[in-house]
Enzyme design. Structure first.
Site, short mmCIF file in Angstrom:
data_model
loop_
_atom_site.label_atom_id
_atom_site.label_comp_id
_atom_site.label_asym_id
_atom_site.label_seq_id
_atom_site.Cartn_x
_atom_site.Cartn_y
_atom_site.Cartn_z
N TYR A 323 -56.62 -83.94 -39.14
CA TYR A 323 -55.21 -84.17 -38.77
C TYR A 323 -55.01 -85.68 -38.58
O TYR A 323 -54.52 -86.13 -37.56
CB TYR A 323 -54.81 -83.43 -37.49
CG TYR A 323 -55.24 -81.98 -37.41
CD1 TYR A 323 -54.49 -80.99 -38.02
CD2 TYR A 323 -56.39 -81.61 -36.71
CE1 TYR A 323 -54.87 -79.65 -37.93
CE2 TYR A 323 -56.78 -80.29 -36.62
CZ TYR A 323 -56.01 -79.31 -37.24
OH TYR A 323 -56.40 -77.99 -37.14
N ASP A 392 -57.19 -84.43 -33.97
CA ASP A 392 -55.97 -84.75 -33.25
C ASP A 392 -54.86 -83.83 -33.77
O ASP A 392 -53.95 -84.26 -34.48
CB ASP A 392 -55.59 -86.22 -33.44
CG ASP A 392 -54.40 -86.64 -32.58
OD1 ASP A 392 -53.99 -85.85 -31.70
OD2 ASP A 392 -53.87 -87.74 -32.80
N CYS A 419 -52.43 -83.01 -27.20
CA CYS A 419 -51.20 -83.24 -26.45
C CYS A 419 -50.74 -81.98 -25.74
O CYS A 419 -49.61 -81.93 -25.23
CB CYS A 419 -50.10 -83.78 -27.36
SG CYS A 419 -49.68 -82.67 -28.73
#
Length: 464
Positions: A323, A392, A419
């Site tokens: 990613y 990520d 996140c």
């Protein structure tokens, strides 16, 4: 509680007023309260420690929504928001929470997700890395443009709506973005540009997007329009350049589709550079109109330094950047002699990754366009292996096929950037049952005054 107990529970009525204590925050930063019968209410603007009279606005099967009528006893860490539209704008849910308390809640949120979602009770969570000054940190502003009572409004959406709240200033945006928005609003009126209406799908100007290079004090202004035809383009360019000399790029992005997606597929550079250049630590990166880039460059360096330290790559190492977006993390951690391999599904981002590798002198880098869950099993099938795998993923986390391929590649380290604490915990649990233990998790506050939190997890083989 059993189903029978839930049915017997007395639910509050819509419009009913109750005095409640706020015990927590949910993932949207709303206060969490429980009635005497144990029914959960979500209360925007409430904080743990508040005692408040609330009015129930909506009742669902498992929870309700309420609004504060009166604070009976405010929490000790409640502060007066510095932003004048903090109670209306949906952008910053935690302006009324003292910053040290915000950091403590975010750190605990990561810890609780590991325990509750991942059943990982013994993973060390490091003290969160916050900002010295949690203001003016955003390098990207996305302003919807609307007409309210006949007046052009450039601002942000009201909480849980598409009504635009005028934001003449924004305390988390770089001042250059605020300046561009003010000038753009005046020019839209002066030039008589037709503002978009969501209901009728008519109008020309939909959004204004501003991207800022902190290191160079330069910006790119992107006018998002419903159609390509822009006869006033030269006038727009001349006026914007004259009134905002820090602008180095003016772009028209065309988005003819209905819906809430901001940017369309076509970007036309009306004047200036095709990219901004931003420095993070020892690296420079190109930022195109539509590419993903961390919105907080100050904290991005903190985040990337954690990843670089955890990855600790050296000559001869093969690094998978999964990613990879525009390649920033892999390029940041790469040293001389490292073989960098990235995969990203967005074609424009892959093009920028190649450019960024060349810009930073990374000779042995290869970036592939495609879904990670499709690409990585193919890499493994043809015998490719990784010494270090960096992930990520988006908020939804990694696909099980991606994780399975990484396990088969047998890296000596996995560095997982997330996140979303819940999907991070879920994926760490998967890796724990497939040969990798989580050594530590480092939270980083990338988005001060909001409920979002980033985290970096370091994993090593259980047999190692």
């Amino acid at each position: 509680m059993s189903r029978k107990g839930a049915l017997a529970r007395q639910l509050p009525a819509e419009g009913e007023r109750l005095e409640v204590s706020i015990v927590d925050l949910n993932h949207d930063g709303e206060g969490v309260a429980k009635t005497a019968d144990g029914f959960v209410l979500f209360v925007p603007g409430a904080l743990p420690g508040d005692r408040a009279v609330v009015e129930v606005r909506r009742v669902r099967a498992r929870y309700g929504e309420a609004e504060i009528v009166r604070l009976v006893d405010p929490a000790a860490h409640r502060v007066q928001p510095a932003c004048p539209v903090a109670g209306e704008c949906g952008g910053c849910a935690l302006q009324h929470l003292a910053y040290p308390a915000e950091l403590a809640w975010k750190e605990e949120r990561v810890r609780q997700a590991l325990v509750r979602v991942g059943r990982l009770a013994n993973v060390p969570v490091q003290p969160i890395l916050g900002m010295d000054r949690p203001h003016a940190y955003r390098n990207k502003a996305q302003y919807p443009v609307r007409k309210n009572d006949g007046k052009t409004v450039v601002g942000f959406y009201r909480r849980k709506s598409h009504e635009v709240v005028a934001a003449d200033d924004c305390l988390i945006q770089h001042p250059l973005a605020v300046k561009v928005a003010e000038v753009a609003k005046e020019l839209i009126d002066d030039m008589g540009l037709f503002v978009y209406d969501e209901t009728s799908h008519q109008g020309f100007v939909r959004h204004l997007v501003v991207r800022v290079s902190f290191s160079r004090e330069e910006c790119m202004a992107i006018l998002v329009t419903r159609e390509r035809h822009f006869p006033e383009a030269d006038t727009w360019v001349e006026a914007m350049r004259r009134r905002v000399p820090e602008i180095v790029s003016l772009v028209q992005n065309v988005n003819p589709r209905q819906g809430n997606v901001i940017l369309g597929d076509e970007s036309i550079v009306l004047w200036g550079a095709h990219h901004l250049i931003e420095s993070i630590g020892h690296r420079e990166f190109l930022i195109s109109p539509t590419s993903f880039f961390q919105v907080n460059p100050v904290q991005a360096k903190e985040l990337y330094d954690v990843v670089r330290q955890d990855a600790a790559v050296g000559p001869g190492d093969v690094v998978w950047d999964v990613y990879c977006g525009t390649g920033t993390i892999g390029i940041y951690v790469a040293t001389e002699g490292v073989r960098l391999r990235g995969v990203e599904k967005v074609a424009a981002a892959v093009e920028d990754a190649w450019r960024n590798a060349r810009l930073n002198g990374i000779d042995d880098a290869h970036f592939e366009q495609g879904d990670a869950e499709t690409a990585l099993p193919k890499w493994v099938a043809r015998g490719e292996r990784a010494d270090v795998a960096i992930l990520d993923p988006p908020r939804s986390g990694s696909d099980p096929k991606t994780l399975a391929a990484i396990v088969k590649a047998a890296p000596r380290k996995i560095v997982y950037v997330s996140c979303n604490p819940a999907t991070l915990a879920r994926d760490l649990a998967y890796l724990a049952t497939n040969g990798y233990r989580t050594i530590k998790v480092q939270p980083v506050d990338m988005f001060p005054r909001t409920p979002h939190v980033e985290a970096v997890a370091l994993l090593l083989p259980i047999s190692g």
